[in-house]
Design a protein around this motif. Structure first.
Motif, short mmCIF file in Angstrom:
data_model
loop_
_atom_site.label_atom_id
_atom_site.label_comp_id
_atom_site.label_asym_id
_atom_site.label_seq_id
_atom_site.Cartn_x
_atom_site.Cartn_y
_atom_site.Cartn_z
N GLU A 240 51.54 -39.44 24.58
CA GLU A 240 51.28 -39.22 26.30
C GLU A 240 50.35 -40.17 26.65
OE1 GLU A 240 50.36 -34.94 27.45
OE2 GLU A 240 51.50 -34.32 25.60
N VAL A 241 49.34 -40.42 25.67
CA VAL A 241 48.22 -41.43 26.20
C VAL A 241 48.78 -42.80 26.42
CG1 VAL A 241 46.20 -42.25 25.60
CG2 VAL A 241 46.50 -39.96 25.03
N ALA A 242 49.64 -43.12 25.34
CA ALA A 242 50.42 -44.39 25.54
C ALA A 242 51.24 -44.65 26.89
CB ALA A 242 50.90 -44.56 24.26
N ALA A 243 51.88 -43.50 27.08
CA ALA A 243 52.75 -43.54 28.38
C ALA A 243 51.97 -44.01 29.47
CB ALA A 243 53.58 -42.41 28.30
N TRP A 244 50.89 -43.06 29.73
CA TRP A 244 49.96 -43.17 30.82
C TRP A 244 49.42 -44.58 30.98
CZ3 TRP A 244 44.99 -44.26 30.85
CH2 TRP A 244 44.15 -44.24 32.08
N ALA A 245 48.95 -45.09 29.80
CA ALA A 245 48.18 -46.30 29.76
C ALA A 245 48.89 -47.70 30.07
CB ALA A 245 47.51 -46.71 28.56
N ASP A 246 50.45 -47.62 30.07
CA ASP A 246 51.20 -48.36 30.42
C ASP A 246 51.11 -49.91 29.75
OD1 ASP A 246 53.64 -49.52 31.73
OD2 ASP A 246 52.18 -49.92 33.57
N GLY A 247 50.49 -50.04 28.69
CA GLY A 247 50.30 -51.31 27.96
C GLY A 247 48.85 -51.85 27.68
N ASP A 248 48.24 -50.76 28.35
CA ASP A 248 46.84 -51.20 28.42
C ASP A 248 45.77 -50.46 27.38
OD1 ASP A 248 43.82 -51.63 29.08
OD2 ASP A 248 44.36 -51.71 31.43
N ALA A 249 45.68 -51.28 26.23
CA ALA A 249 44.90 -50.72 25.26
C ALA A 249 43.43 -50.04 25.65
CB ALA A 249 44.87 -51.43 24.04
N PRO B 31 36.45 -48.39 23.40
CA PRO B 31 37.61 -49.32 23.89
C PRO B 31 36.91 -50.84 23.74
CG PRO B 31 36.85 -48.15 25.57
CD PRO B 31 36.42 -47.38 24.41
N THR B 32 35.58 -50.89 23.67
CA THR B 32 34.89 -52.32 23.66
C THR B 32 34.74 -52.62 22.10
OG1 THR B 32 32.84 -51.58 23.33
CG2 THR B 32 33.83 -51.69 25.62
N HIS B 33 35.16 -51.99 21.16
CA HIS B 33 35.27 -52.39 19.80
C HIS B 33 36.39 -52.94 19.43
CE1 HIS B 33 34.32 -52.36 15.54
NE2 HIS B 33 35.41 -51.56 15.60
N HIS B 34 36.27 -54.22 18.69
CA HIS B 34 37.64 -54.96 18.34
C HIS B 34 37.52 -54.70 16.71
CE1 HIS B 34 37.73 -56.39 22.30
NE2 HIS B 34 36.78 -57.27 22.17
N LEU B 35 38.84 -54.46 16.21
CA LEU B 35 39.17 -54.35 14.74
C LEU B 35 39.23 -55.58 14.13
CD1 LEU B 35 41.91 -51.75 14.47
CD2 LEU B 35 39.31 -51.36 14.55
N THR B 36 38.65 -55.95 12.97
CA THR B 36 39.05 -57.19 12.25
C THR B 36 40.39 -57.61 11.88
OG1 THR B 36 38.63 -55.90 9.92
CG2 THR B 36 36.61 -56.88 11.14
N GLU B 37 41.16 -56.45 11.95
CA GLU B 37 42.81 -56.81 11.87
C GLU B 37 43.60 -56.10 13.02
OE1 GLU B 37 44.25 -58.40 9.55
OE2 GLU B 37 42.59 -58.87 8.12
N PRO B 38 43.81 -56.87 14.09
CA PRO B 38 44.40 -56.39 15.11
C PRO B 38 45.70 -55.96 14.79
CG PRO B 38 43.68 -58.83 15.59
CD PRO B 38 43.50 -58.36 14.21
#
Length: 393
Positions: A239-248, A29-36
């Protein structure tokens, strides 16, 4: 399927194993992609603010704000990396032949306030990004660095500097940016990136939480890089996305932890039970791992040992401090460890949980410390270095 994927699949079949994870770091989660992913409108709003740079003019300073896990750092870092690399000159400046020629060029640099946590460190980081000659780490004062940066930004140079994580505990504030760059404001403007700036005197671009479908796209893209083909299906990612509630950040940390759980069980796919375990390993409302990794090594070792302790050894802050100080990787006294735990709790990196034992006397109610960040990810990414290994736990 990429050629490397095809070869890896056959190698796995040939050695008789059924691996799930191809590259666990892809879920970091601390790694950023070059193309968001899923941030096209935000990128356009940022480019609108920076548009004067393409005419050789200095854009106005502004802020980029949003909640944890919204992708502020990822978007700004990717944008500034691309801008600095566009039609590079000696200093990576933006120039264009489609607009009127001008003698001034605009350059872009990005620094992290977690590392540049003082006026001196901030000036040094900006200088290191734009100067051709080496910048000393010591032996010079803040005024000398400011003078040198002002000299670097002569009439033919303009600089826009993005400063990430402004306003966090132990980082520079928006006011510090103003005072640091005030003398060179005709040649330098900033983009301050942070959670919120309630008293901001400059305009802001807001980065909202991810919509669920957008977060599913983010997680799916990372999973395709980190897991084998069919390692997880769309419903499980949802399921993961629903639990995370917008927090990548939390979504990726949960997916990372789910992959670790599934691998440890010898599973060839991530299912709902692994997702449940992965989500349980990520404290809701917890601290971002980027803040944890930015800590000095001695504090990360304290946190690593804390995460490894049996709950019985963490019945109170004092008991936990004694156990941590006794670990061979920690070269601190119990009293110092106790102070560090309280400081980390004040910063939100450690959570103090009520023991439920009540308090018959004065002072703080009894609490026990718990890591307030995803410890599985921290561990597997080597957050404590080589000093604390899973074999010791």
């Amino acid at each position: 399927m990429r050629l490397t994927d095809r070869i890896d699949r056959r190698r796995r079949r040939g050695d008789g194993t059924h691996r799930l994870v191809r590259d666990l770091s892809a879920l970091n989660p601390t790694h950023h992609l070059t193309e968001p992913v899923g941030r096209g409108p935000t990128l356009e709003r940022l480019l609108d603010r920076l548009d004067p740079a393409f005419d050789g003019r200095l854009p106005e300073s502004f802020c980029v704000v949003g909640p944890k896990g919204a992708g502020k750092s990822a978007v700004v870092a990717a944008l500034f990396e691309h801008l600095a690399a566009t039609a590079p000159t000696q200093h990576g400046a933006i120039q264009t032949t489609t607009r009127a020629a001008t003698s001034a060029v605009t350059e872009f640099a990005a620094v992290d306030a977690r590392a540049a946590d003082s006026e001196f460190a901030l000036l040094r980081a900006v200088l290191a990004a734009v100067a051709d000659d080496a910048v000393p780490e010591r032996g010079v004062g803040t005024a000398a660095l400011r003078d040198r940066l002002r000299d670097e930004l002569d009439r033919s140079r303009r600089l826009v500097v993005a400063v990430d994580h402004v306003g966090e505990s132990k980082t520079v504030t928006l006011e510090t940016l103003d005072s640091t760059f005030e003398e060179m404001s005709s040649a330098l403007s900033y983009v301050a990136v942070g959670r919120a700036f309630p008293d901001a005197h400059v305009e802001s671009v807001e980065v909202p939480r991810y919509e669920r479908h957008a977060l599913v796209d983010v997680l799916t893209g990372r999973a395709s890089d980190g897991l084998v083909r069919d390692g997880i299906d769309h419903e499980t990612v949802s399921e993961v996305a629903a639990w995370a509630d917008g927090d990548a950040h939390d979504g990726l940390a949960a997916l990372f932890s789910a992959a670790v759980t599934a691998t440890d069980e010898g599973a060839t796919r991530i299912d709902s039970s692994h997702v449940t375990a992965g989500c349980d390993a990520v404290p809701k409302g917890g601290c971002s791992l980027g803040r944890v990794f930015a800590l000095p090594a001695s504090r990360r070792r304290v946190l690593a040992v804390l995460a490894s302790l049996d709950p019985a050894d963490c019945s109170s802050v004092t008991v936990a401090a004694d156990a941590i100080a006794a670990h061979p990787s920690v070269d601190l006294s119990a009293a110092t460890v106790k102070r560090v735990l309280y400081e980390l709790a004040d910063d939100g990196i450690v959570r103090r949980v009520d023991t439920g034992l009540g308090d018959d006397g004065p002072g703080r109610p009894p609490t026990r410390p718990e890591p307030n960040f995803p410890t599985t990810v921290f561990d597997r990414l080597g957050g404590a270095g080589d000093s604390v290994t899973r074999s010791e736990r």
